[in-house]
Design a protein around this motif. Structure first.
Motif, mmCIF file in Angstrom:
data_model
loop_
_atom_site.group_PDB
_atom_site.id
_atom_site.type_symbol
_atom_site.label_atom_id
_atom_site.label_comp_id
_atom_site.label_asym_id
_atom_site.label_seq_id
_atom_site.Cartn_x
_atom_site.Cartn_y
_atom_site.Cartn_z
ATOM 1 N N GLN A 69 0.847 -1.192 0.000
ATOM 2 C CA GLN A 69 0.000 0.000 0.000
ATOM 3 C C GLN A 69 0.885 1.246 0.000
ATOM 4 O OE1 GLN A 69 -3.236 -0.069 -0.287
ATOM 5 N NE2 GLN A 69 -3.539 2.134 -0.226
ATOM 6 N N THR A 71 1.253 5.682 -1.155
ATOM 7 C CA THR A 71 0.563 6.937 -1.395
ATOM 8 C C THR A 71 0.563 7.246 -2.890
ATOM 9 O OG1 THR A 71 1.273 7.779 0.751
ATOM 10 C CG2 THR A 71 0.521 9.402 -0.865
ATOM 11 N N VAL A 104 -7.137 6.263 -1.298
ATOM 12 C CA VAL A 104 -6.220 7.023 -0.445
ATOM 13 C C VAL A 104 -6.108 8.441 -1.004
ATOM 14 C CG1 VAL A 104 -3.878 7.150 0.506
ATOM 15 C CG2 VAL A 104 -4.944 4.922 0.073
ATOM 16 N N ARG A 105 -6.070 9.397 -0.115
ATOM 17 C CA ARG A 105 -5.952 10.786 -0.546
ATOM 18 C C ARG A 105 -4.615 10.981 -1.275
ATOM 19 N NH1 ARG A 105 -8.478 15.495 0.665
ATOM 20 N NH2 ARG A 105 -7.296 17.430 0.564
ATOM 21 N N PRO A 106 -4.646 11.428 -2.533
ATOM 22 C CA PRO A 106 -3.413 11.503 -3.307
ATOM 23 C C PRO A 106 -2.671 12.820 -3.105
ATOM 24 C CG PRO A 106 -5.244 12.055 -4.718
ATOM 25 C CD PRO A 106 -5.824 11.754 -3.363
ATOM 26 N N THR A 107 -1.452 12.830 -3.601
ATOM 27 C CA THR A 107 -0.641 14.036 -3.697
ATOM 28 C C THR A 107 -0.548 14.420 -5.166
ATOM 29 O OG1 THR A 107 0.649 13.399 -1.764
ATOM 30 C CG2 THR A 107 1.611 15.066 -3.206
ATOM 31 N N GLN A 156 7.539 10.624 1.763
ATOM 32 C CA GLN A 156 6.670 9.476 1.508
ATOM 33 C C GLN A 156 7.489 8.391 0.797
ATOM 34 O OE1 GLN A 156 3.423 11.038 -0.798
ATOM 35 N NE2 GLN A 156 2.789 12.474 0.786
ATOM 36 N N MET A 159 5.521 5.350 -2.500
ATOM 37 C CA MET A 159 4.580 6.111 -3.306
ATOM 38 C C MET A 159 4.465 5.477 -4.693
ATOM 39 S SD MET A 159 6.633 9.591 -4.369
ATOM 40 C CE MET A 159 8.009 9.551 -5.535
#
Length: 299
Positions: A69, A71, A104-107, A156, A159
């Motif tokens: 998992q 980001t 999942v909240r992305p960047t 992170q 990712m």
């Protein structure tokens, strides 16, 4: 006379704008031709790297790491300049669909100044990067993207990088760039259900494994770096090519519209000129009639 002069001035201004837009369209077409050549070369580079990776992984599948998992990081490639129609709006619409499906909240990394103002949720934005205007700008933009990703990776470590960009007839693509090689290998056997890396690999093209001067893990890391560098070049070239094509189409439509307006103004000018000529003839006839009357009185 004053109205006709105003129309003449407006038509002259329209013609100047048409000439400017024609020049911009010509530059966009020339840049598109140059980018097509760059993109074709980059396609061959990426294809060669993927071939090497596939051949290597067919013998060393255990070196491909699992996909924990991570980001999600989205690299959105917009336009640096305007006059390209709905180029950026279509890109943002596609990205909003990705957000709805994301668990999942992305960047988000946004490339291109014209796309900056369209991204309303600033909380998702990690960086704004100036986009390329011509092919020669791509290396500098790529360097800034890589520096931003390296800084982000320190925050992170795990990712997944996705590139969201225009890709010609294929429309807008969301392509996984990191970790590399996983999707491309899975797509070679889409109808099989595989549970391990060994089962996911296609049959080897060669009878013997490659001779390596490095450990398999170090070799795969080196190929991955080369792939990311080449793939980012490919993404930027493809987006910039489609941007210039959109600009050329948009400017062509604008030129046709302005030419229609110029034609309408020309008709109005001709109508006004005919009316002026008619008035001048009437004045001449009236003056001639008065002269005849005066001559008759003198007789």
């Amino acid at each position: 006379m004053t109205r006709r002069q105003d129309l003449q001035h407006r038509r002259h201004s329209l013609n100047e704008i048409i000439n400017i837009l024609d020049a911009m369209k010509m530059l966009a077409q020339m840049e598109s031709h140059h980018l097509e050549q760059c993109l074709q070369a980059q396609h061959r580079v990426v294809a060669a790297i993927l071939t090497v990776a596939n051949d290597f992984l067919s013998f060393y599948p255990q070196t491909l790491p699992e996909s924990p998992q991570a980001t999600p990081v989205y690299l959105m490639i917009g336009s640096e300049r305007g006059f390209c129609g709905h180029f950026n709006h279509a890109l943002l619409s596609e990205f909003e669909q990705c957000l709805q499906q994301a668990e999942v909240r992305p960047t988000v990394l946004v490339v291109g100044r014209k796309l900056f103002s369209l991204v309303e949720d600033d909380t998702l934005l990690h960086a704004r990067i100036k986009g390329p205007s011509v092919a020669e700008d791509v290396p500098a933009v790529l360097e800034e993207i890589v520096e931003t990703l390296m800084a982000l990776q320190q925050q992170q470590p795990r990712m997944t990088l996705f590139g969201v960009y225009h890709q010609g007839e294929q429309g807008i693509l969301t392509q996984q760039l990191l970790p590399p090689f996983q999707q491309s290998l899975l797509q070679q056997q889409p109808h099989q259900q595989q549970q391990s890396h060994q089962a996911q690999q296609p049959p080897p093209r060669f009878s013997y494994p490659p001779a390596l001067n490095l450990s398999p893990t170090e070799f795969l890391l080196g190929v991955a770096r080369q792939y990311l560098f080449a793939a980012l070049h490919e993404v930027l070239y493809a987006s910039l090519l489609e941007e210039n094509r959109s600009r050329s189409t948009h400017l062509e439509g604008a030129v046709r519209h302005l030419e229609d307006l110029s034609g309408e103004l020309a008709q109005q000018l001709n109508q006004l000129r005919r009316e002026e000529i008619t008035e001048e003839i009437e004045v001449l006839l009236l003056n001639a009639g008065r002269l005849e009357q005066e001559r008759a009185k003198r007789r």
